[in-house]
Design an enzyme around this catalytic site. Structure first.
Site, PDB file in Angstrom:
ATOM      1  N   GLY A   1      -4.866   2.363   7.539  1.00 13.83           N
ATOM      2  CA  GLY A   1      -5.891   1.818   8.437  1.00 13.83           C
ATOM      3  C   GLY A   1      -5.766   0.319   8.587  1.00 13.83           C
TER       4      GLY A   1
ATOM      5  CG  HIS B   1      -0.697   5.376   3.723  1.00 13.31           C
ATOM      6  ND1 HIS B   1      -1.552   5.785   4.728  1.00 13.31           N
ATOM      7  CD2 HIS B   1      -1.471   4.726   2.834  1.00 13.31           C
ATOM      8  CE1 HIS B   1      -2.774   5.381   4.448  1.00 13.31           C
ATOM      9  NE2 HIS B   1      -2.757   4.736   3.303  1.00 13.31           N
TER      10      HIS B   1
ATOM     11  CG  ASP C   1      -1.868   1.217   1.188  1.00 17.50           C
ATOM     12  OD1 ASP C   1      -1.639   2.145   0.377  1.00 17.50           O
ATOM     13  OD2 ASP C   1      -2.816   1.236   1.985  1.00 17.50           O
TER      14      ASP C   1
ATOM     15  CB  ILE D   1      -2.695   9.041   8.154  1.00 19.34           C
ATOM     16  CG1 ILE D   1      -3.194   8.633   6.762  1.00 19.34           C
ATOM     17  CG2 ILE D   1      -3.031  10.506   8.428  1.00 19.34           C
ATOM     18  CD1 ILE D   1      -4.715   8.656   6.619  1.00 19.34           C
TER      19      ILE D   1
END
Lengths: 159, 131
Positions: free
Chosen positions: B54, B36, B31, B51
């Site tokens: 998730g 990110h 990812d 961030i």
């Protein structure tokens, strides 16, 4: 702009992925909190189960081989969802996209050498409180055709 | 060694999102969404920097239950809503409670709270087989 409801039912895949032992270790260590250095995966923290990285312990354990950390499944099972949100016809703003919800069901463990085939479809699109929601459902089967992972993926596009 | 579990049992798992964790997770998971790994992109996206994925937080919730039941191969289901981003230098405390035991399967509700007391997951439920 609302996502057109006519995209509900659009299918993506099949995507095929062969699980490799070192990738399982890498994922286990990354989630587990290891600190890789150049050329090393880092040391597994104490809370990480040896069934996930130690060949000997895993072979002596309940599964007879290394197993995947359960959420390793996202590595391959995300493909239909990723394809849907990047589908040029849907024209989503990927910068404004966040992962809203996630559900995964594991019907069996995954081992090195397993060949996983994932298919998926857009199961719903809707607008709520000014945000766009896209739901994709996926199914991943192993080389024997057994259903191993089911996923429900929710993307939210802000503003 | 059979361990017994009871409704009401609780467990805690604490995880720190160190400054490179989103990059480690990006490499391991594939990812590489720039929100990110690139603080500038995170700012443009209104996220005030990068961030954590998730799905890494989801992985930690799974890990909390896997440690509790003693075997990651027993995890059967996980369901979460990502209610707030986890950022580098955040510490997330996972607190779980067994809410049901039925037909060899244990259901837990898990909360995930950052160091400011804010929930980063909502409605997290993890199920594991214990039979």
């Amino acid at each position: 702009m609302a996502i057109d409801k006519r995209f509900i039912g659009r299918e993506y895949g099949p995507f095929t992925y062969t699980i490799g032992a070192e990738k399982l270790r890498e994922f286990t260590f990354a989630v587990g909190g290891a600190h890789p250095a150049a050329g090393t995966p880092g040391e597994p923290p104490a809370h990480v189960s040896p069934l996930l990285y130690d060949d000997q312990a895993a072979k002596a354990g309940p599964y007879g081989d290394l197993i995947a950390f359960p959420s390793f499944a996202v590595v391959f099972a995300i493909r239909p969802f990723a394809s849907a949100v990047a589908d040029p016809e849907l024209d989503l703003n990927l910068l404004m996209l966040v992962h809203g919800e996630q559900e995964l069901e594991f019907l069996d463990v995954m081992r090195p050498g397993d060949v996983m085939t994932t298919t998926g479809r857009i199961s719903d699109v809707y607008e709520k409180a000014g945000k766009q929601f896209l739901i994709a459902t996926t199914e991943s089967r192993n080389q024997r055709g057994d259903l191993v992972v089911k996923g429900t993926w929710t993307a939210v596009v802000r503003g | 060694m059979a361990r017994s579990f009871q409704v009401g049992d609780t467990f805690t798992h604490v995880r720190e999102c160190d400054v490179y964790r989103p990059i480690y997770y990006a490499g391991a998971s594939g990812d590489f969404n720039p929100i990110h790994i690139d603080p500038e992109v995170g700012k443009v996206a209104g996220l005030d920097g990068v961030i954590l994925q998730g799905l890494c937080t989801l992985g930690w919730a799974v890990e909390a239950v896997a440690v509790f039941v003693g075997d990651p191969g027993r995890i059967r289901k996980v369901k979460v809503r990502f209610s707030r981003p986890v950022r580098p230098d955040d510490t997330v405390t996972f607190e779980g409670r067994v809410t049901a035991i039925e037909a060899g399967r244990l259901t837990t509700e898990v909360t995930a709270t950052n160091q400011r007391g804010e929930a980063v997951l909502k409605g997290a439920v993890v199920e594991a087989s214990i039979g």
